[in-house]
Scaffold this active site. Structure first.
Site, PDB file in Angstrom:
ATOM      1  N   ARG A   1      -1.898  16.484  -9.123  1.00 38.96           N
ATOM      2  CA  ARG A   1      -2.903  15.371  -9.166  1.00 38.96           C
ATOM      3  C   ARG A   1      -4.371  16.072  -9.775  1.00 38.96           C
ATOM      4  NH1 ARG A   1      -5.426  12.615  -6.107  1.00 38.96           N
ATOM      5  NH2 ARG A   1      -5.157  10.586  -7.338  1.00 38.96           N
TER       6      ARG A   1
ATOM      7  N   PRO B   1       0.686  -1.232   0.151  1.00 43.90           N
ATOM      8  CA  PRO B   1      -0.216   0.032   0.133  1.00 43.90           C
ATOM      9  C   PRO B   1       0.790   1.333   0.027  1.00 43.90           C
ATOM     10  CG  PRO B   1       0.421  -0.858   2.181  1.00 43.90           C
ATOM     11  CD  PRO B   1       0.680  -1.842   1.284  1.00 43.90           C
ATOM     12  N   GLY B   2       0.424   2.162  -0.640  1.00 38.57           N
ATOM     13  CA  GLY B   2       1.067   3.672  -0.731  1.00 38.57           C
ATOM     14  C   GLY B   2       0.227   4.352  -0.139  1.00 38.57           C
ATOM     15  N   ARG B   3      -0.895   4.980  -1.103  1.00 34.72           N
ATOM     16  CA  ARG B   3      -1.994   5.947  -0.756  1.00 34.72           C
ATOM     17  C   ARG B   3      -2.554   5.560   0.534  1.00 34.72           C
ATOM     18  NH1 ARG B   3      -4.543   8.404  -5.348  1.00 34.72           N
ATOM     19  NH2 ARG B   3      -3.836   6.343  -6.530  1.00 34.72           N
TER      20      ARG B   3
ATOM     21  N   CYS C   1       1.989  29.287 -15.416  1.00 33.33           N
ATOM     22  CA  CYS C   1       1.310  29.723 -16.646  1.00 33.33           C
ATOM     23  C   CYS C   1       0.828  28.409 -17.361  1.00 33.33           C
ATOM     24  CB  CYS C   1       2.613  30.328 -17.524  1.00 33.33           C
ATOM     25  SG  CYS C   1       3.261  31.838 -16.382  1.00 33.33           S
ATOM     26  N   GLU C   2      -0.226  28.024 -17.085  1.00 28.97           N
ATOM     27  CA  GLU C   2      -0.888  26.946 -17.620  1.00 28.97           C
ATOM     28  C   GLU C   2      -2.474  26.990 -17.512  1.00 28.97           C
ATOM     29  OE1 GLU C   2       0.065  24.199 -19.477  1.00 28.97           O
ATOM     30  OE2 GLU C   2       2.251  24.420 -18.876  1.00 28.97           O
TER      31      GLU C   2
HETATM   32  N1  LLP Z   1       2.466  -1.555  -6.206  1.00 37.22           N
HETATM   33  C1  LLP Z   1       2.438  -1.261  -7.490  1.00 37.22           C
HETATM   34  C2  LLP Z   1       2.900  -2.235  -8.531  1.00 37.22           C
HETATM   35  C3  LLP Z   1       1.945  -0.076  -8.066  1.00 37.22           C
HETATM   36  O1  LLP Z   1       2.082   0.359  -9.376  1.00 37.22           O
HETATM   37  C4  LLP Z   1       1.349   0.873  -7.077  1.00 37.22           C
HETATM   38  C5  LLP Z   1       1.214   2.154  -7.716  1.00 37.22           C
HETATM   39  C6  LLP Z   1       1.391   0.528  -5.876  1.00 37.22           C
HETATM   40  C7  LLP Z   1       1.636  -0.643  -5.526  1.00 37.22           C
HETATM   41  C8  LLP Z   1       0.908   1.523  -4.837  1.00 37.22           C
HETATM   42  O2  LLP Z   1      -0.390   2.029  -4.943  1.00 37.22           O
HETATM   43  P1  LLP Z   1      -1.266   2.609  -3.977  1.00 37.22           P
HETATM   44  O3  LLP Z   1      -1.536   1.816  -2.812  1.00 37.22           O
HETATM   45  O4  LLP Z   1      -0.913   3.789  -3.707  1.00 37.22           O
HETATM   46  O5  LLP Z   1      -2.646   2.814  -4.671  1.00 37.22           O
HETATM   47  N2  LLP Z   1      -0.059   9.025  -9.202  1.00 37.22           N
HETATM   48  C9  LLP Z   1      -1.341   8.356  -9.091  1.00 37.22           C
HETATM   49  C10 LLP Z   1      -1.306   6.968  -8.535  1.00 37.22           C
HETATM   50  C11 LLP Z   1      -0.091   6.122  -9.289  1.00 37.22           C
HETATM   51  C12 LLP Z   1       0.094   4.744  -8.602  1.00 37.22           C
HETATM   52  C13 LLP Z   1       1.059   3.966  -9.477  1.00 37.22           C
HETATM   53  N3  LLP Z   1       1.110   2.518  -8.772  1.00 37.22           N
HETATM   54  C14 LLP Z   1      -2.289   9.042  -8.260  1.00 37.22           C
HETATM   55  O6  LLP Z   1      -1.703  10.180  -7.852  1.00 37.22           O
HETATM   56  O7  LLP Z   1      -3.253   8.820  -8.212  1.00 37.22           O
END
Ligand code: LLP
Length: 409
Positions: A297, A259-261, A330-331
């Site tokens: 975003r 998890p990231g988000r 400037c966009e």
């Molecule tokens: N694992 C893989 C293989 C991934 O490609 C990603 C995210 C994650 C884990 C983590 O995903 P999360 O748990 O954060 O959903 N910049 C975009 C999100 C791009 C995500 C790319 N891959 C945004 O701001 O929504």
């Protein structure tokens, strides 16, 4: 969170993170996997500040990295090699070599060509590369097309047939050790069913691999757990974990999730100050000192972020009306929020953008020669700087030496 005090002390635009909230999220998810072998490998790409990674490292997290830079960040922040995974659709030779030398847990592979490359490098180094293969289970995750990855039309992963062929090949190679299997169908997922379906498909593949002698140990379910930006109903981590446990029932696997988000999005804010207001025809714009270069975003995905208007006297400001919050870049696409009801603003008022802890600072740029914002972390009521605000000197550092003499001078 006392945003006014932080803004005064550190300036704006400013990223602020609540580490207590990150801990809460981490613990809730870890708890959901209790009773099974599991590892939470934080997707460093979501917020790769060293202090954020270190905080998660101390809680016991591993790291999911997508470049050698992220691997090195994870190491620097104190994550042990055996808790680091290296994923990504295009790894350079030097990145593969470094990852092998660091002895990370495994490399997630996304094509046969990549596997051949890894094998060749491992052979040259006289090593055995622990690998996992990213399977594309071809299920629709029902999320934004830019962050959807589990359909064959995407560049990610390999088909089930290809994966099987790769596993057999890896098993027979002295330089490859196929220890894991991986899938990640998309990000900001709010529907559990596609995850359940994907986990079921991939678990079946694990069973059929076991039948031909390929013993997988790590079941890497990717990341993707959605959060609340507006009115989403997120997946309950307990249901998520239960669905995965159910899919792998009877198999001896360590669940890895990335998890990231989920861990950091709702624990971060972008604090900005109002510069001016203006009207163009019927449209009201509130111009703030944060912009698309700070938080991309909205511009990139049309993403909605909540907005807090913080002046102490806001009740006395008069009637709210609809406004667009925009930055100085400037966009035309430079906006942070649209259709927001705001009372009349004054220069210096604080406007805080919510849900900015994930994919915020990490996607920031220096467009328009704007220095990137400072970052602050708060824990137990105490706040501290975790990244300095960039200055002009930082921005020209790599160019200055090449400036040719000015003949006219
Ligand atoms: N694992 C893989 C293989 C991934 O490609 C990603 C995210 C994650 C884990 C983590 O995903 P999360 O748990 O954060 O959903 N910049 C975009 C999100 C791009 C995500 C790319 N891959 C945004 O701001 O929504």
């Amino acid at each position: 969170m006392n945003f006014e005090a932080l803004a005064q002390r550190y300036g704006t635009p400013l990223y602020v993170y609540d580490f207590d909230r990150i801990r809460e999220r981490y613990e809730r998810l870890k708890e959901a996997f209790a009773g099974t072998k599991s590892m939470i490998a934080y997707a460093v790409k979501a917020n790769s500040n060293l202090s954020v990674i270190r905080f998660l490292a101390r809680l016991g997290a591993g790291a999911d990295c997508v470049s050698v830079g992220e691997v090195l960040r994870a190491r620097k922040a104190g994550i042990e090699p055996y808790r680091i995974i290296f994923s990504g659709v295009g790894k350079r030779d030097d990145e593969i070599e470094r990852a092998l030398k660091e002895e990370i847990l495994f490399l997630n592979l996304e094509s046969e060509a990549e596997m051949e490359r890894v094998e060749a490098i491992a052979r040259r180094l006289g090593r055995e590369a622990r690998i996992s293969i990213r399977v594309n289970p071809n299920v629709d995750p029902k999320t934004h097309p830019y962050i959807s990855t589990g359909l064959h039309e995407n560049k990610f992963g390999v088909s089930l047939d290809t994966a099987k062929r790769m596993y057999i090949r890896a098993k027979n190679s002295p330089h490859l050790d196929p220890v894991g299997i991986h899938f990640h169908i998309g990000s900001q997922l709010t529907d559990l069913e596609p995850i359940r379906e994907a986990a079921g498909i991939v678990a079946d593949l694990v069973r059929s691999l076991a039948a031909i002698g390929v013993e997988i140990r790590f079941f890497d379910v990717g990341g993707g757990l959605g959060v609340v930006y507006r009115d989403e109903t997120p997946i309950d981590p307990a249901d998520y974990a239960a669905a995965i446990k159910e899919a792998i029932r009877g198999l001896d696997l360590t669940i890895v999730c990335e998890p990231g988000r989920y861990l950091v999005a709702e624990a971060g804010w972008l604090v900005t100050r109002v510069l001016y207001e203006k009207r163009n025809g019927d449209k009201r714009f509130v111009i703030v000192d944060g912009a698309m270069n700070d938080l991309l975003r909205p511009s990139l995905y049309d993403a909605w972020h909540g907005v807090r208007f913080l002046p102490a006297d806001k009740e006395e400001r008069g009637a709210a009306s609809e406004a667009e919050i925009v930055g100085p870049v400037c966009e035309s696409g430079d906006w942070l929020a649209k259709g927001i009801a705001l009372p009349p603003t004054r220069p210096g008022d604080l406007i805080v953008i919510e849900g900015a802890g994930a994919y915020g600072f990490v996607m920031a740029s220096n467009y328009n020669t704007r220095p990137r914002a400072a970052e602050v972390a708060c824990e137990g009521g105490r706040c501290r700087l975790i990244r300095d605000r960039e200055n002009f000197e930082d921005l020209i550092r790599l160019e200055e030496a090449y400036l040719e003499d000015d003949d006219d001078a």
